[in-house]
Design a protein around this motif. Structure first.
Motif, short mmCIF file in Angstrom:
data_model
loop_
_atom_site.label_atom_id
_atom_site.label_comp_id
_atom_site.label_asym_id
_atom_site.label_seq_id
_atom_site.Cartn_x
_atom_site.Cartn_y
_atom_site.Cartn_z
N VAL A 220 0.87 -1.17 0.00
CA VAL A 220 0.00 0.00 0.00
C VAL A 220 0.91 1.23 0.00
O VAL A 220 1.86 1.29 0.77
CB VAL A 220 -0.91 0.02 1.25
CG1 VAL A 220 -1.73 1.28 1.30
CG2 VAL A 220 -1.80 -1.19 1.28
N SER A 221 0.61 2.17 -0.87
CA SER A 221 1.44 3.37 -0.93
C SER A 221 0.87 4.44 0.00
O SER A 221 -0.34 4.57 0.17
CB SER A 221 1.49 3.91 -2.36
OG SER A 221 0.20 4.24 -2.80
N GLN B 63 -4.77 6.79 6.30
CA GLN B 63 -5.48 6.37 5.09
C GLN B 63 -4.84 5.10 4.51
O GLN B 63 -5.53 4.18 4.08
CB GLN B 63 -5.46 7.48 4.06
CG GLN B 63 -6.27 7.19 2.83
CD GLN B 63 -6.25 8.35 1.84
OE1 GLN B 63 -5.53 9.31 2.03
NE2 GLN B 63 -7.04 8.24 0.80
N ALA B 64 -3.50 5.04 4.52
CA ALA B 64 -2.80 3.87 4.01
C ALA B 64 -3.10 2.64 4.87
O ALA B 64 -3.28 1.54 4.36
CB ALA B 64 -1.30 4.14 3.97
N LEU B 65 -3.16 2.85 6.19
CA LEU B 65 -3.46 1.74 7.10
C LEU B 65 -4.87 1.21 6.85
O LEU B 65 -5.10 0.00 6.84
CB LEU B 65 -3.31 2.20 8.54
CG LEU B 65 -3.39 1.13 9.62
CD1 LEU B 65 -2.31 0.09 9.42
CD2 LEU B 65 -3.27 1.76 10.98
N ARG B 66 -5.83 2.11 6.63
CA ARG B 66 -7.20 1.70 6.33
C ARG B 66 -7.25 0.89 5.04
O ARG B 66 -7.93 -0.14 4.96
CB ARG B 66 -8.11 2.93 6.20
CG ARG B 66 -9.05 3.05 7.36
CD ARG B 66 -10.02 4.19 7.20
NE ARG B 66 -9.38 5.42 7.64
CZ ARG B 66 -9.33 6.54 6.92
NH1 ARG B 66 -9.87 6.62 5.74
NH2 ARG B 66 -8.72 7.60 7.40
N ALA B 67 -6.50 1.34 4.04
CA ALA B 67 -6.47 0.62 2.76
C ALA B 67 -5.85 -0.77 2.93
O ALA B 67 -6.33 -1.75 2.36
CB ALA B 67 -5.68 1.43 1.73
N LEU B 68 -4.79 -0.85 3.75
CA LEU B 68 -4.14 -2.14 4.00
C LEU B 68 -5.09 -3.10 4.71
O LEU B 68 -5.21 -4.27 4.32
CB LEU B 68 -2.89 -1.94 4.85
CG LEU B 68 -2.15 -3.22 5.24
CD1 LEU B 68 -1.59 -3.91 4.01
CD2 LEU B 68 -1.06 -2.91 6.24
N LYS B 69 -5.80 -2.61 5.72
CA LYS B 69 -6.75 -3.46 6.44
C LYS B 69 -7.85 -3.94 5.51
O LYS B 69 -8.28 -5.10 5.59
CB LYS B 69 -7.35 -2.70 7.61
CG LYS B 69 -6.42 -2.56 8.78
CD LYS B 69 -7.10 -1.86 9.93
CE LYS B 69 -6.18 -1.73 11.12
NZ LYS B 69 -6.86 -1.04 12.24
N LYS B 70 -8.31 -3.08 4.63
CA LYS B 70 -9.36 -3.45 3.69
C LYS B 70 -8.87 -4.55 2.75
O LYS B 70 -9.59 -5.52 2.49
CB LYS B 70 -9.77 -2.22 2.89
CG LYS B 70 -11.07 -2.35 2.16
CD LYS B 70 -11.46 -1.00 1.57
CE LYS B 70 -12.85 -1.02 1.03
NZ LYS B 70 -13.27 0.28 0.52
N LYS B 71 -7.63 -4.41 2.25
CA LYS B 71 -7.06 -5.44 1.37
C LYS B 71 -6.92 -6.76 2.11
O LYS B 71 -7.22 -7.82 1.56
CB LYS B 71 -5.69 -4.99 0.85
CG LYS B 71 -5.75 -4.05 -0.32
CD LYS B 71 -4.36 -3.80 -0.85
CE LYS B 71 -4.40 -2.91 -2.07
NZ LYS B 71 -3.06 -2.74 -2.65
#
Length: 67
Positions: free
Chosen positions: A3-4, A12-20
């Motif tokens: 995640v970038s 925001q990056a942490l949220r995206a990582l958790k979602k993935k």
């Protein structure tokens, strides 16, 4: 998995990582691996999951057809 981080926005990056990770089923697998599962228990669990998936598919199919 990658995640970038844009504009130094780590939240925001942490949220995206958790979602993935959620989409990939990593959290679910971690939960299952916390304790040893006997092969018979694993078969029973997988069979029950398959039945659940099948019933859900039938429910959605009937809903689409208008019953």
């Amino acid at each position: 998995m990658q995640v970038s981080v844009r504009d130094n926005n780590v939240d925001q990056a942490l949220r995206a990582l958790k979602k993935k990770m959620q989409r990939e089923g990593i959290f679910r697998e971690m939960k299952l691996r916390r304790h040893f599962e006997k092969p018979s228990e694993k078969r029973a669990r997988e069979r029950a999951e398959a039945v659940r998936r099948h019933r859900k598919l039938l429910r959605k199919r009937l809903e689409r057809e208008g019953f």
